[in-house]
Design an enzyme around this catalytic site. Sequence first.
Site, PDB file in Angstrom:
ATOM      1  CG  ASP A  24      -1.955  -1.136   1.167  1.00 16.32           C
ATOM      2  OD1 ASP A  24      -1.889  -1.956   0.236  1.00 16.32           O
ATOM      3  OD2 ASP A  24      -2.793  -1.232   2.077  1.00 16.32           O
ATOM      4  CE  LYS A 129      -3.513  -4.372   1.234  1.00 18.13           C
ATOM      5  NZ  LYS A 129      -4.251  -3.573   2.184  1.00 18.13           N
ATOM      6  CE  LYS A 132      -8.446  -0.730   7.006  1.00 18.52           C
ATOM      7  NZ  LYS A 132      -8.504   0.437   6.120  1.00 18.52           N
ATOM      8  CB  CYS A 162      -2.328  -2.534   5.322  1.00 16.63           C
ATOM      9  SG  CYS A 162      -3.972  -1.821   5.092  1.00 16.63           S
TER      10      CYS A 162
HETATM   11  C1  C5J Z   1      -3.210   0.776   5.393  1.00 19.03           C
HETATM   12  C2  C5J Z   1      -4.916   2.083   6.444  1.00 19.03           C
HETATM   13  N1  C5J Z   1      -2.677   0.536   4.208  1.00 19.03           N
HETATM   14  N2  C5J Z   1      -4.128   2.528   7.410  1.00 19.03           N
HETATM   15  N3  C5J Z   1      -4.441   1.343   5.427  1.00 19.03           N
HETATM   16  O1  C5J Z   1      -2.600   0.547   6.423  1.00 19.03           O
HETATM   17  O2  C5J Z   1      -6.088   2.386   6.439  1.00 19.03           O
END
Ligand code: C5J
Length: 221
Positions: A24, A129, A132, A162
């Site tokens: 991410d 995705k 998470k 995530c």
């Molecule tokens: C991730 C989030 N990628 N913090 N998403 O950690 O919402």
Amino acid sequence: MARVQAEPYEFEFEPATTALLVIDMQRDFVDPGGFGEALGNDVSLLRKAIAPTKRVLDAARSAKMLVIHTREGHRPDLSDLPPSKKARGKLKAGIGDPGPMGRILVRGEYGHDIIDELKPLPGEPVMDKPGKGAFYATDLDAMLKNRGVQQLVVCGVTTEVCVNSSVREANDRGYDCLVLEDCVASYFPEFQLMALRMIKAQGGIFGWVSDSRKFLAALRS
Ligand code: C5J
């Protein structure tokens, strides 16, 4: 066999059966002016992970390791967005709404895509995705098993959300995970610390923790 100095003990891996998972690293989380910053977060805390992750990415590519990138986000019609996730936080501008970099966390939008510094190369799988965890509602497990991958080196954001969710999912599926502490980041320094401690506690209950310098040294040796 390569050996990385890690906690709670040395992590041994075979590059051919190890994948680098970059979680991410999307503009909306990491770039100034994105969704993360609009929520009041200090993105400089996440941006510290970019340079070490780039060094790890380059080394993994040179070692011919499988590299997989993930992106958290949803279909443009939001049919895969649980109403509970949409409602959470009672945000004025939340997932699916117009945001500073296009519709927030919607596939195909500018903010949803991976930052320029860590752009995937052609042929590197990019796993979209909706949750998470990187294994939930994706074909990541099949992709790893089909290629004989048994171990994961993990970078990305955010450490306690995530990254932690994905490491726990991976652990339950039988993968050994090595998390590189300078290549993962959180908007909250105390969560960064505790999320890493949770992974390596109790003999490595979810996995191992090391850093990019030690990983690169192991790959070179
Ligand atoms: C991730 C989030 N990628 N913090 N998403 O950690 O919402």
